[in-house]
Design a protein around this motif. Structure first.
Motif, PDB file in Angstrom:
ATOM      1  N   TYR A  13      35.825  35.509  39.451  1.00 47.81           N
ATOM      2  CA  TYR A  13      36.812  35.950  40.430  1.00 47.81           C
ATOM      3  C   TYR A  13      36.213  35.907  41.827  1.00 47.81           C
ATOM      4  CZ  TYR A  13      34.397  40.482  40.259  1.00 47.81           C
ATOM      5  OH  TYR A  13      33.457  41.469  40.298  1.00 47.81           O
ATOM      6  N   THR A  14      37.086  35.848  42.822  1.00 45.64           N
ATOM      7  CA  THR A  14      36.681  35.820  44.223  1.00 45.64           C
ATOM      8  C   THR A  14      37.392  36.940  44.966  1.00 45.64           C
ATOM      9  OG1 THR A  14      36.515  33.415  44.092  1.00 45.64           O
ATOM     10  CG2 THR A  14      36.567  34.372  46.282  1.00 45.64           C
ATOM     11  N   LEU A  15      36.630  37.658  45.780  1.00 46.56           N
ATOM     12  CA  LEU A  15      37.174  38.705  46.646  1.00 46.56           C
ATOM     13  C   LEU A  15      36.826  38.352  48.085  1.00 46.56           C
ATOM     14  CD1 LEU A  15      36.245  42.090  44.953  1.00 46.56           C
ATOM     15  CD2 LEU A  15      38.508  41.402  45.672  1.00 46.56           C
ATOM     16  N   SER A  26      41.352  36.428  43.698  1.00 45.07           N
ATOM     17  CA  SER A  26      41.904  35.345  42.876  1.00 45.07           C
ATOM     18  C   SER A  26      41.002  35.111  41.675  1.00 45.07           C
ATOM     19  CB  SER A  26      42.054  34.055  43.683  1.00 45.07           C
ATOM     20  OG  SER A  26      40.804  33.550  44.049  1.00 45.07           O
ATOM     21  N   PHE A  27      41.630  34.676  40.579  1.00 45.31           N
ATOM     22  CA  PHE A  27      40.897  34.294  39.372  1.00 45.31           C
ATOM     23  C   PHE A  27      41.773  33.375  38.539  1.00 45.31           C
ATOM     24  CE2 PHE A  27      42.877  38.418  38.443  1.00 45.31           C
ATOM     25  CZ  PHE A  27      43.561  38.165  37.263  1.00 45.31           C
ATOM     26  N   ASP A  28      41.155  32.626  37.627  1.00 44.80           N
ATOM     27  CA  ASP A  28      41.847  31.690  36.737  1.00 44.80           C
ATOM     28  C   ASP A  28      41.664  32.127  35.297  1.00 44.80           C
ATOM     29  OD1 ASP A  28      42.573  29.999  38.823  1.00 44.80           O
ATOM     30  OD2 ASP A  28      40.757  28.812  38.643  1.00 44.80           O
ATOM     31  N   ILE A  29      42.762  32.132  34.532  1.00 50.56           N
ATOM     32  CA  ILE A  29      42.709  32.358  33.093  1.00 50.56           C
ATOM     33  C   ILE A  29      43.569  31.290  32.441  1.00 50.56           C
ATOM     34  CG2 ILE A  29      43.333  33.912  31.195  1.00 50.56           C
ATOM     35  CD1 ILE A  29      42.686  36.251  32.956  1.00 50.56           C
ATOM     36  N   ASN A  30      42.962  30.515  31.558  1.00 50.32           N
ATOM     37  CA  ASN A  30      43.658  29.436  30.843  1.00 50.32           C
ATOM     38  C   ASN A  30      44.361  28.472  31.790  1.00 50.32           C
ATOM     39  OD1 ASN A  30      42.847  30.592  28.425  1.00 50.32           O
ATOM     40  ND2 ASN A  30      44.736  31.760  28.198  1.00 50.32           N
ATOM     41  N   GLY A  31      43.710  28.144  32.899  1.00 50.75           N
ATOM     42  CA  GLY A  31      44.271  27.195  33.851  1.00 50.75           C
ATOM     43  C   GLY A  31      45.349  27.772  34.760  1.00 50.75           C
ATOM     44  N   LYS A  32      45.651  29.046  34.607  1.00 47.05           N
ATOM     45  CA  LYS A  32      46.668  29.701  35.426  1.00 47.05           C
ATOM     46  C   LYS A  32      45.970  30.565  36.471  1.00 47.05           C
ATOM     47  CE  LYS A  32      50.716  32.627  34.861  1.00 47.05           C
ATOM     48  NZ  LYS A  32      51.478  33.441  33.916  1.00 47.05           N
ATOM     49  N   THR A  33      46.250  30.280  37.744  1.00 45.55           N
ATOM     50  CA  THR A  33      45.607  31.004  38.836  1.00 45.55           C
ATOM     51  C   THR A  33      46.430  32.230  39.195  1.00 45.55           C
ATOM     52  OG1 THR A  33      44.706  28.964  39.731  1.00 45.55           O
ATOM     53  CG2 THR A  33      44.785  30.847  41.212  1.00 45.55           C
ATOM     54  N   ARG A  34      45.761  33.353  39.271  1.00 45.95           N
ATOM     55  CA  ARG A  34      46.378  34.603  39.724  1.00 45.95           C
ATOM     56  C   ARG A  34      45.718  34.977  41.042  1.00 45.95           C
ATOM     57  NH1 ARG A  34      50.268  37.756  37.840  1.00 45.95           N
ATOM     58  NH2 ARG A  34      48.914  39.511  38.177  1.00 45.95           N
ATOM     59  N   GLN A  35      46.501  35.398  41.999  1.00 43.47           N
ATOM     60  CA  GLN A  35      45.951  35.814  43.288  1.00 43.47           C
ATOM     61  C   GLN A  35      46.823  36.895  43.895  1.00 43.47           C
ATOM     62  OE1 GLN A  35      45.639  32.271  45.551  1.00 43.47           O
ATOM     63  NE2 GLN A  35      47.812  31.857  45.583  1.00 43.47           N
ATOM     64  N   GLY A  36      46.215  37.660  44.775  1.00 42.22           N
ATOM     65  CA  GLY A  36      46.950  38.732  45.414  1.00 42.22           C
ATOM     66  C   GLY A  36      46.054  39.488  46.374  1.00 42.22           C
ATOM     67  N   THR A  37      46.508  40.650  46.798  1.00 44.73           N
ATOM     68  CA  THR A  37      45.731  41.481  47.707  1.00 44.73           C
ATOM     69  C   THR A  37      45.704  42.905  47.172  1.00 44.73           C
ATOM     70  OG1 THR A  37      47.666  41.985  49.062  1.00 44.73           O
ATOM     71  CG2 THR A  37      46.298  40.138  49.768  1.00 44.73           C
ATOM     72  N   THR A  38      44.705  43.648  47.599  1.00 41.46           N
ATOM     73  CA  THR A  38      44.598  45.063  47.267  1.00 41.46           C
ATOM     74  C   THR A  38      43.997  45.800  48.446  1.00 41.46           C
ATOM     75  OG1 THR A  38      43.822  46.633  45.605  1.00 41.46           O
ATOM     76  CG2 THR A  38      42.307  44.878  46.184  1.00 41.46           C
ATOM     77  N   ARG A  39      44.389  47.035  48.604  1.00 42.68           N
ATOM     78  CA  ARG A  39      43.826  47.874  49.661  1.00 42.68           C
ATOM     79  C   ARG A  39      42.713  48.705  49.059  1.00 42.68           C
ATOM     80  NH1 ARG A  39      45.488  47.493  54.591  1.00 42.68           N
ATOM     81  NH2 ARG A  39      47.539  46.622  54.914  1.00 42.68           N
ATOM     82  N   ALA A  40      41.527  48.610  49.653  1.00 40.64           N
ATOM     83  CA  ALA A  40      40.378  49.401  49.205  1.00 40.64           C
ATOM     84  C   ALA A  40      39.383  49.482  50.348  1.00 40.64           C
ATOM     85  CB  ALA A  40      39.727  48.765  47.988  1.00 40.64           C
ATOM     86  N   ARG A  41      38.851  50.645  50.544  1.00 39.33           N
ATOM     87  CA  ARG A  41      37.873  50.838  51.603  1.00 39.33           C
ATOM     88  C   ARG A  41      36.519  50.249  51.225  1.00 39.33           C
ATOM     89  NH1 ARG A  41      38.347  54.454  56.183  1.00 39.33           N
ATOM     90  NH2 ARG A  41      40.460  54.936  55.613  1.00 39.33           N
ATOM     91  N   LEU A  42      36.159  50.378  49.949  1.00 39.23           N
ATOM     92  CA  LEU A  42      34.845  49.917  49.475  1.00 39.23           C
ATOM     93  C   LEU A  42      34.982  48.654  48.639  1.00 39.23           C
ATOM     94  CD1 LEU A  42      33.508  53.369  48.275  1.00 39.23           C
ATOM     95  CD2 LEU A  42      33.006  52.243  50.437  1.00 39.23           C
TER      96      LEU A  42
END
Length: 70
Positions: A13-15, A26-42
């Protein structure tokens, strides 16, 4: 901008810290890419959230796989 690359359960995965307290992932599982955003201080909290998402997607992929006859 901080970029982190990690592995969880053999999934890479990449942050990327795109602004203070906002991370793109983002990360790939079985050729399917999932991506998004999250709020986190750390960055450790952002990593934990991505690992939770990976676990959820792996469980969903396991349920979608048809049962093999023994």
């Amino acid at each position: 901008m901080k970029k982190l690359i990690g592995r969880h359960r053999d999934i890479q995965y990449t942050l990327i810290n795109i602004e203070p307290d906002l991370w793109a992932w983002s990360f790939d599982i079985n050729g399917k890419t999932r991506q998004g955003t999250t709020r986190a201080r750390l960055d450790l909290l952002a990593r934990r959230r991505v690992c939770t998402l990976i676990d959820r997607e792996l469980k969903r992929a396991e349920r979608a796989r048809p049962n093999q006859p023994d």
